[in-house]
Enzyme design. Structure first.
Site, PDB file in Angstrom:
ATOM      1  N   GLY A   1       0.849  -1.186   0.000  1.00 20.41           N
ATOM      2  CA  GLY A   1       0.000   0.000   0.000  1.00 20.41           C
ATOM      3  C   GLY A   1       0.883   1.234   0.000  1.00 20.41           C
TER       4      GLY A   1
ATOM      5  N   HIS B   1      -9.070  -1.350  18.561  1.00 18.91           N
ATOM      6  CA  HIS B   1      -8.738  -0.089  17.876  1.00 18.91           C
ATOM      7  C   HIS B   1     -10.031   0.471  17.299  1.00 18.91           C
ATOM      8  CE1 HIS B   1      -6.382   2.867  15.819  1.00 18.91           C
ATOM      9  NE2 HIS B   1      -6.612   2.386  14.615  1.00 18.91           N
TER      10      HIS B   1
ATOM     11  N   ILE C   1      -2.084  -2.905   9.517  1.00 16.38           N
ATOM     12  CA  ILE C   1      -2.595  -1.566   9.804  1.00 16.38           C
ATOM     13  C   ILE C   1      -4.007  -1.387   9.257  1.00 16.38           C
ATOM     14  CG2 ILE C   1      -2.220   0.912   9.463  1.00 16.38           C
ATOM     15  CD1 ILE C   1       0.719   0.426   9.262  1.00 16.38           C
TER      16      ILE C   1
END
Length: 322
Positions: free
Chosen positions: A7, A186, A124
């Site tokens: 990415g 998260h 992530i």
């Protein structure tokens, strides 16, 4: 060390840039599906090498989903950082991204693992806890090799807001002066900033700040990502990228560093069969140890709520886990 960053958007490019300047990597490969973007960002980073005095080689690679050889340049990577997927837009929660990003993350992890069978993975992509769980279940790798980056970032935001509150209360501080940790998912709603463990140079912040001020810090921390998304029009990238690079560094240097990470639980904190943020020791073997700390009654209840929310999100993975 060779690191692949999948990415080449804002977050991925920041990870690659920070890794290059930290100087412990010999090679960073930046991968994206867009022709020209990873090559351009890699070139841009390399053109700072003389100014910033690093010898790391950063290269960009275009790898299309249907290209079986697209990930060949990543072969032999020690760590793979997965940032790919749709970023949040204003008004979106991380959980809103699960349908699209599950397919993307599964695809890129499978391709990367083909060429780097011994790599450690740092996830992530959002919703991060669910994507970490998906990666572990899909690859069937041991849990020490699959880490989610959430707690590191959320803890940094917690320290920022604590420093602001302390300064306002007459105790001038920067985030570097403050210790604080966030565990749990998260997620804006369910992450758990641990006020009881937060300190200013060893002094508990509960002795310096009012309950009202601490409640504001916790509230601001929980919506820290959403606040930035509203301001920027997209997800933040500088702190997330630096957080992931710090995790890579702990592995590369065998730092045995205490970092809150999203990992797979096997009975720790009374939970199992899910990935969620807890204090971890990171070293050359990835996850070296989960550190179990005592939580006060309110924190324990909030952590349990966070666990249930993570399980509910995992249930939405559906076919991606098959």
């Amino acid at each position: 060390m060779k690191v692949t960053v999948v990415g080449a958007g804002n977050v991925g490019a920041t990870v690659a840039n920070v890794l290059a300047t930290k100087k412990f990597c010999s090679e960073v490969v930046l991968v994206d599906i867009k022709e020209g973007v990873p090559q351009g960002k890699a070139m841009d980073i390399m053109q700072t090498a003389h100014m910033l005095n690093f010898d790391t080689t950063v290269t960009g690679v275009t790898a299309l989903p249907n290209d079986p050889e697209g990930y060949a340049p990543t072969a032999g990577s020690d760590v793979v950082v997965v940032t790919s997927g749709m970023p949040r837009k204003p008004g979106m929660s991380r959980e809103d991204l699960i349908g699209v990003n599950a397919k993307i993350v599964k695809s890129v992890v499978d391709q990367a693992l083909k060429y780097s069978p011994n790599a450690y993975f740092i996830i992530i992509s959002n919703p991060m806890d669910a994507m970490t769980f998906l990666t572990l279940k899909d690859t069937k790798l041991p849990r020490n090799r699959i880490l989610g980056q959430g707690g590191m970032l959320d803890s940094s935001r917690f320290r920022y807001f604590l420093a602001q509150a302390l300064t306002k209360a007459g105790y001038p501080a920067t985030p570097a002066d403050v210790d604080g940790m966030v565990i749990g998912g998260h997620s804006d709603k369910t992450m758990v900033p641990l006020v009881s463990y937060a300190t200013l140079r060893g002094i508990p912040v509960t002795q310096l700040l009012s309950k009202e001020a601490l409640d504001d810090v916790v509230a601001n921390t929980k919506v820290g990502g959403a606040t930035l998304t509203k301001l920027l029009g997209t997800s933040a990238w500088i702190a997330p990228g630096a957080a992931a690079a710090t995790m890579v560094e702990a592995i590369a240097l065998d730092a045995k560093k205490l970092i809150p990470c999203c990992v797979y639980l096997e009975g720790e904190y009374g939970e199992k069969d899910l990935c969620i943020g807890v204090p971890c020791i990171l070293g050359k073997n990835g996850l070296e140890k989960i550190v179990e700390i005592k939580l006060d009654g309110e924190e324990k209840a909030k952590f349990e709520e966070s666990v249930q929310a993570a399980r509910n999100t995992n249930a939405k993975l559906g076919d991606a886990l098959k």
